[in-house]
Design a protein around this motif. Sequence first.
Motif, PDB file in Angstrom:
ATOM      1  N   UNK A  38       0.850  -1.189   0.000  1.00  0.00           N
ATOM      2  CA  UNK A  38       0.000   0.000   0.000  1.00  0.00           C
ATOM      3  C   UNK A  38       0.884   1.236   0.000  1.00  0.00           C
ATOM      4  N   UNK A  39       0.764   2.036  -1.032  1.00  0.00           N
ATOM      5  CA  UNK A  39       1.518   3.289  -1.101  1.00  0.00           C
ATOM      6  C   UNK A  39       3.024   3.114  -1.027  1.00  0.00           C
ATOM      7  N   UNK A  40       3.519   2.018  -1.592  1.00  0.00           N
ATOM      8  CA  UNK A  40       4.966   1.780  -1.596  1.00  0.00           C
ATOM      9  C   UNK A  40       5.494   1.090  -0.351  1.00  0.00           C
ATOM     10  N   UNK A  41       4.592   0.865   0.613  1.00  0.00           N
ATOM     11  CA  UNK A  41       4.983   0.198   1.865  1.00  0.00           C
ATOM     12  C   UNK A  41       4.496  -1.253   1.823  1.00  0.00           C
ATOM     13  N   UNK A  42       5.433  -2.185   1.923  1.00  0.00           N
ATOM     14  CA  UNK A  42       5.107  -3.612   1.857  1.00  0.00           C
ATOM     15  C   UNK A  42       5.238  -4.193   3.255  1.00  0.00           C
ATOM     16  N   UNK A  43       4.218  -4.927   3.688  1.00  0.00           N
ATOM     17  CA  UNK A  43       4.280  -5.568   5.005  1.00  0.00           C
ATOM     18  C   UNK A  43       4.065  -7.062   4.828  1.00  0.00           C
ATOM     19  N   UNK A  44       5.026  -7.842   5.288  1.00  0.00           N
ATOM     20  CA  UNK A  44       4.890  -9.298   5.331  1.00  0.00           C
ATOM     21  C   UNK A  44       4.804  -9.637   6.826  1.00  0.00           C
ATOM     22  N   UNK A  45       3.599  -9.979   7.320  1.00  0.00           N
ATOM     23  CA  UNK A  45       3.459 -10.088   8.776  1.00  0.00           C
ATOM     24  C   UNK A  45       4.244 -11.241   9.397  1.00  0.00           C
ATOM     25  N   UNK A  46       4.475 -12.310   8.626  1.00  0.00           N
ATOM     26  CA  UNK A  46       5.070 -13.509   9.213  1.00  0.00           C
ATOM     27  C   UNK A  46       6.311 -13.968   8.444  1.00  0.00           C
ATOM     28  N   UNK A  47       7.474 -13.772   9.059  1.00  0.00           N
ATOM     29  CA  UNK A  47       8.729 -14.169   8.402  1.00  0.00           C
ATOM     30  C   UNK A  47       8.931 -15.678   8.413  1.00  0.00           C
ATOM     31  N   UNK A  48       8.236 -16.386   9.309  1.00  0.00           N
ATOM     32  CA  UNK A  48       8.466 -17.830   9.421  1.00  0.00           C
ATOM     33  C   UNK A  48       7.819 -18.596   8.271  1.00  0.00           C
ATOM     34  N   UNK A  49       6.994 -17.901   7.472  1.00  0.00           N
ATOM     35  CA  UNK A  49       6.333 -18.566   6.352  1.00  0.00           C
ATOM     36  C   UNK A  49       7.319 -18.928   5.239  1.00  0.00           C
ATOM     37  N   UNK A  50       8.547 -18.420   5.326  1.00  0.00           N
ATOM     38  CA  UNK A  50       9.493 -18.611   4.225  1.00  0.00           C
ATOM     39  C   UNK A  50      10.725 -19.392   4.666  1.00  0.00           C
ATOM     40  N   UNK A  51      11.216 -20.231   3.757  1.00  0.00           N
ATOM     41  CA  UNK A  51      12.442 -20.989   4.027  1.00  0.00           C
ATOM     42  C   UNK A  51      13.622 -20.028   4.108  1.00  0.00           C
ATOM     43  N   UNK A  52      13.885 -19.327   3.006  1.00  0.00           N
ATOM     44  CA  UNK A  52      14.930 -18.311   2.993  1.00  0.00           C
ATOM     45  C   UNK A  52      14.307 -16.942   2.772  1.00  0.00           C
ATOM     46  N   UNK A  53      14.914 -15.922   3.360  1.00  0.00           N
ATOM     47  CA  UNK A  53      14.619 -14.531   2.993  1.00  0.00           C
ATOM     48  C   UNK A  53      15.886 -14.016   2.334  1.00  0.00           C
ATOM     49  N   UNK A  54      15.767 -13.663   1.063  1.00  0.00           N
ATOM     50  CA  UNK A  54      16.944 -13.310   0.265  1.00  0.00           C
ATOM     51  C   UNK A  54      16.879 -11.846  -0.125  1.00  0.00           C
ATOM     52  N   UNK A  55      18.002 -11.144  -0.044  1.00  0.00           N
ATOM     53  CA  UNK A  55      18.034  -9.720  -0.409  1.00  0.00           C
ATOM     54  C   UNK A  55      19.189  -9.468  -1.373  1.00  0.00           C
ATOM     55  N   UNK A  56      18.866  -8.910  -2.529  1.00  0.00           N
ATOM     56  CA  UNK A  56      19.880  -8.633  -3.557  1.00  0.00           C
ATOM     57  C   UNK A  56      20.189  -7.138  -3.568  1.00  0.00           C
ATOM     58  N   UNK A  57      21.464  -6.792  -3.434  1.00  0.00           N
ATOM     59  CA  UNK A  57      21.899  -5.398  -3.406  1.00  0.00           C
ATOM     60  C   UNK A  57      21.941  -4.753  -4.790  1.00  0.00           C
ATOM     61  N   UNK A  58      22.498  -3.551  -4.851  1.00  0.00           N
ATOM     62  CA  UNK A  58      22.547  -2.753  -6.087  1.00  0.00           C
ATOM     63  C   UNK A  58      23.112  -3.562  -7.263  1.00  0.00           C
ATOM     64  N   UNK A  59      22.518  -3.378  -8.435  1.00  0.00           N
ATOM     65  CA  UNK A  59      22.924  -4.113  -9.640  1.00  0.00           C
ATOM     66  C   UNK A  59      23.546  -3.161 -10.672  1.00  0.00           C
ATOM     67  N   UNK A  60      22.917  -2.026 -10.907  1.00  0.00           N
ATOM     68  CA  UNK A  60      23.466  -0.982 -11.791  1.00  0.00           C
ATOM     69  C   UNK A  60      23.835  -1.485 -13.183  1.00  0.00           C
ATOM     70  N   UNK A  61      22.888  -2.172 -13.812  1.00  0.00           N
ATOM     71  CA  UNK A  61      23.065  -2.540 -15.217  1.00  0.00           C
ATOM     72  C   UNK A  61      24.110  -3.610 -15.469  1.00  0.00           C
ATOM     73  N   UNK A  62      24.622  -4.203 -14.399  1.00  0.00           N
ATOM     74  CA  UNK A  62      25.646  -5.246 -14.582  1.00  0.00           C
ATOM     75  C   UNK A  62      24.992  -6.628 -14.647  1.00  0.00           C
ATOM     76  N   UNK A  63      24.376  -6.866 -15.788  1.00  0.00           N
ATOM     77  CA  UNK A  63      23.594  -8.091 -15.994  1.00  0.00           C
ATOM     78  C   UNK A  63      24.471  -9.337 -15.922  1.00  0.00           C
ATOM     79  N   UNK A  64      25.696  -9.247 -16.436  1.00  0.00           N
ATOM     80  CA  UNK A  64      26.568 -10.433 -16.412  1.00  0.00           C
ATOM     81  C   UNK A  64      26.904 -10.826 -14.976  1.00  0.00           C
ATOM     82  N   UNK A  65      27.144  -9.829 -14.141  1.00  0.00           N
ATOM     83  CA  UNK A  65      27.394 -10.134 -12.725  1.00  0.00           C
ATOM     84  C   UNK A  65      26.124 -10.675 -12.053  1.00  0.00           C
TER      85      UNK A  65
END
Length: 282
Positions: A38-65
């Motif tokens: 809602x309005x750019x704010x995402x809420x996932x109430x329960x973190x235990x629902x997922x096996x992994x929580x993965x976060x990918x940092x800045x990419x900046x057009x480096x598709x090969x990387x």
Amino acid sequence: MTAFYLAQRGTGTMTILEEIKAKRQQLRQSPGETISREGGLVIVPDATAFRHILAVGDIHGNWLRLLSLWQHVPYDPQQDLLVFLGDYIDRGDYSAEVLEMVMELAEKSPHVITLTGNHEAMMLHYFQDHSIREPMDLNHGWMRSGGQATFASLARVYQQDPGRYHAMLEFVLSLDHLASVGEDYIFTHAGFLPRQSYEEQVDDMLWIRTEFYEEYAGDETVVIGHTPVQCFDVNRHHPLMFRNHIIDCDTGSYLPGGHISCLNVKKMTCWQSDPDDMFQED
Ligand SMILES: [Mn+2]
């Protein structure tokens, strides 16, 4: 439920963290809700629902990387929550390919969160009063921030398939600003001002650095990109955990010897793109 939330927000007294907590408590009263946007704010109430929580940092057009990183990440769209921290575009030559790949992953699973970075904000600002059909306006700030490569990449898409180009722009317009996952994790491109409401800072928070690093004192781990870890330590290549529960996953995707990183958030381990010498193009 929405009316209650807006009424709370309208008081102007809730800080961003108080708002998140209130929203999460409301969602927990609606069983079956795994994710709310809602309005750019995402809420996932329960973190235990997922096996992994993965976060990918800045990419900046480096598709090969990004492709190189993706060979290592054991991502399962059925079991895992995947968060992209923004800055998909600019500097590297393959911004369109990166957007395409992120869009495809997001289409395949409702549990892919795609956040905006300040570079996407600059691009949208440019296209508010410029067209891809006209020559680049080199005086615009975006062009001095790596936008030329993105413009060229998007112009190629436009020439081949204007519909695809418009779909990419729509995707960038739809990106979210901040995600809260369970009680323990917050994801956002650059940070936030803990004493302000979400509404007050929704655009400024894409750019913040020192104020956030110095002022944040919450218990939640805040996962960010935005500042390459090499800015803190030139020899560093891995995500950097600050003393106050901030972890910086921008490992210099556009820097010589840099990487793109994917943090396995629950375990605090990471996967990275391989060294570049495997991907030299002749
Ligand atoms: Mn960046």
